[in-house]
Design an enzyme around this catalytic site. Structure first.
Site, PDB file in Angstrom:
ATOM      1  N   ASP A  13       0.838  -1.203   0.000  1.00 34.84           N
ATOM      2  CA  ASP A  13       0.000   0.000   0.000  1.00 34.84           C
ATOM      3  C   ASP A  13       0.874   1.255   0.000  1.00 34.84           C
ATOM      4  O   ASP A  13       0.484   2.293  -0.542  1.00 34.84           O
ATOM      5  CB  ASP A  13      -0.999   0.010   1.156  1.00 34.84           C
ATOM      6  CG  ASP A  13      -0.360  -0.139   2.503  1.00 34.84           C
ATOM      7  OD1 ASP A  13       0.650  -0.860   2.622  1.00 34.84           O
ATOM      8  OD2 ASP A  13      -0.844   0.488   3.458  1.00 34.84           O
ATOM      9  N   ASP A  14       2.100   1.149   0.547  1.00 35.57           N
ATOM     10  CA  ASP A  14       3.069   2.252   0.415  1.00 35.57           C
ATOM     11  C   ASP A  14       3.365   2.512  -1.060  1.00 35.57           C
ATOM     12  O   ASP A  14       3.533   3.657  -1.486  1.00 35.57           O
ATOM     13  CB  ASP A  14       4.396   1.909   1.100  1.00 35.57           C
ATOM     14  CG  ASP A  14       4.259   1.616   2.574  1.00 35.57           C
ATOM     15  OD1 ASP A  14       3.771   0.523   2.918  1.00 35.57           O
ATOM     16  OD2 ASP A  14       4.621   2.490   3.380  1.00 35.57           O
ATOM     17  N   HIS A 237      -4.245   1.119   2.849  1.00 37.69           N
ATOM     18  CA  HIS A 237      -4.122   2.175   3.860  1.00 37.69           C
ATOM     19  C   HIS A 237      -3.422   3.451   3.384  1.00 37.69           C
ATOM     20  O   HIS A 237      -3.938   4.561   3.519  1.00 37.69           O
ATOM     21  CB  HIS A 237      -3.328   1.651   5.068  1.00 37.69           C
ATOM     22  CG  HIS A 237      -3.811   0.358   5.618  1.00 37.69           C
ATOM     23  ND1 HIS A 237      -4.866   0.258   6.486  1.00 37.69           N
ATOM     24  CD2 HIS A 237      -3.385  -0.918   5.412  1.00 37.69           C
ATOM     25  CE1 HIS A 237      -5.071  -1.007   6.814  1.00 37.69           C
ATOM     26  NE2 HIS A 237      -4.185  -1.747   6.174  1.00 37.69           N
TER      27      HIS A 237
HETATM   28  C1  PIR Z   1      -0.579  -3.265   6.546  1.00 42.91           C
HETATM   29  C2  PIR Z   1       0.565  -2.866   7.229  1.00 42.91           C
HETATM   30  C3  PIR Z   1       1.044  -3.680   8.242  1.00 42.91           C
HETATM   31  C4  PIR Z   1       0.389  -4.823   8.581  1.00 42.91           C
HETATM   32  C5  PIR Z   1      -0.771  -5.199   7.905  1.00 42.91           C
HETATM   33  N1  PIR Z   1      -1.443  -6.343   8.254  1.00 42.91           N
HETATM   34  C6  PIR Z   1      -1.239  -4.418   6.871  1.00 42.91           C
HETATM   35  C7  PIR Z   1       1.302  -1.586   6.972  1.00 42.91           C
HETATM   36  C8  PIR Z   1       0.800  -0.691   5.846  1.00 42.91           C
HETATM   37  O1  PIR Z   1       1.859  -0.376   4.949  1.00 42.91           O
HETATM   38  C9  PIR Z   1       0.286   0.558   6.529  1.00 42.91           C
HETATM   39  O2  PIR Z   1       1.218   1.620   6.497  1.00 42.91           O
HETATM   40  C10 PIR Z   1       0.089   0.165   7.965  1.00 42.91           C
HETATM   41  N2  PIR Z   1       1.179  -0.773   8.181  1.00 42.91           N
HETATM   42  C11 PIR Z   1      -1.280  -0.400   8.313  1.00 42.91           C
HETATM   43  O3  PIR Z   1      -1.278  -0.940   9.593  1.00 42.91           O
HETATM   44 CA    CA Z   2       3.257   1.484   5.245  1.00 38.88          CA
END
Ligand code: PIR
Ligand code: CA
Length: 307
Positions: A13-14, A237
């Site tokens: 998602d980054d 996210h």
């Molecule tokens: C997403 C993240 C970490 C763990 C999970 N299960 C899913 C990462 C994402 O990149 C976002 O920045 C944040 N950490 C969401 O918790």
């Molecule tokens: Ca992240």
């Protein structure tokens, strides 16, 4: 036009957050810094450099901190061995800026007029906390901090703690404790940004290399999530924080002081938002509601503009 520093731990998602920041015409991406989080610093930095190469990002990319201030790191399993889910990038990386990520953050902020640079951290807050301790003048100098992390009613790593905050809670306490404006784009918000099959179909239809990469990354990630509670699709996210900088009308917010729990046994890393009567000078707010259709329109528009 908004000038940002994206501090990240790619992280699938980054990667989408980087794409949105690189392509949206309202954003000047001034620097990219990496921090250990979803994967080791070596892996997330390699991912950031290859993504920058793929996307034509010309901003400097520098490696920041390789572990949290106090705690022992635990990498995120959903991002897999590479950090990008099932995907391993093999294209040429951009060069690594020789500065430490913390110095690149400080220099980028101070090189501009006060009130210009917005910090957008979407990983553990280690680099931002280090930057503020090394050069406290950045607190007055930044426009605001818009971070992905935490939640006021939600946790993903524990019942009440979110991954980025729990990975480095002391760093988070430093960041929330400074008097700069902070918007916490937490899980309450980002769990509304689900990559549903309909969204993935729209992204697949874009046809750019960036869009194909998003489909490949989110495919593997979605499977991991569907097994749990997100049957409609996985939450994406980090681009939510970038989207808020681009267009604050996409997200409604609520003002509240935020305290990071550092001593609880069942509640370590919880971001406690106090919604009772915030003082008028309260500098922190939490993201509450996302305009989901307009958010995906923004992301898809960005993917269209990329190689
Ligand atoms: C997403 C993240 C970490 C763990 C999970 N299960 C899913 C990462 C994402 O990149 C976002 O920045 C944040 N950490 C969401 O918790
Ligand atoms: Ca992240």
């Amino acid at each position: 036009m908004r000038t940002i520093v994206l501090d990240c731990d790619p992280g699938l998602d980054d990667a989408v957050a980087l794409m949105l920041a690189a392509a949206d015409p309202h954003i000047e991406l001034a620097a990219v810094t990496t921090v250990a989080g979803n994967q080791t610093l070596r892996k997330v930095t390699d991912n950031a450099r290859r993504l920058a190469g793929l996307l034509g990002v010309t901003a400097p990319v520098a490696a920041g901190c390789g572990r949290p201030l106090v705690r022992t790191p635990a990498w995120s399993t959903v991002h897999g061995d590479s950090g990008l889910g099932g995907v391993t990038l093999t294209n040429d990386p951009v060069g690594l800026d020789p500065r430490h990520g913390v110095d690149l953050i400080i220099e980028t902020v101070l090189a501009r007029e006060a009130g210009v640079v917005t910090l957008v951290p979407v990983g553990p807050l280690t680099n931002i906390a280090m930057a503020v301790r090394k050069e406290p003048r950045i607190v007055e100098h930044v426009r605001e901090v818009v971070l992905m992390g935490g939640g006021y009613h939600a946790g993903n790593r524990t019942a009440v703690a979110e991954f980025n905050i729990l990975t480095d809670p002391e760093a988070a306490a430093i960041v929330f404790g400074e008097p700069w404006p902070v918007t916490m784009v937490g899980l309450d918000l980002t769990w509304q940004a689900l990559a549903t099959p309909a969204v993935l179909a729209r992204i697949a239809a874009v046809g750019t290399a960036a869009a194909e990469l998003v489909v490949a990354m989110l495919g593997s990630y979605g499977e991991a999530y569907r097994a749990h509670r997100f049957t409609e699709g996985p939450p994406v996210h980090d681009p939510c924080a970038v989207a808020y900088v681009i267009d604050p009308t996409l997200i409604t917010t609520r003002r509240a002081p935020i305290t990071v729990e550092l001593t609880g046994t069942a509640t370590l890393g919880m971001t406690v938002a106090d919604f009772r009567d915030p003082e008028p000078d309260c500098s922190t707010q939490v993201a509450v509601d996302l305009d989901v259709p307009r958010f995906w329109d923004l992301v898809i528009e960005a993917l269209r503009r990329l190689p």
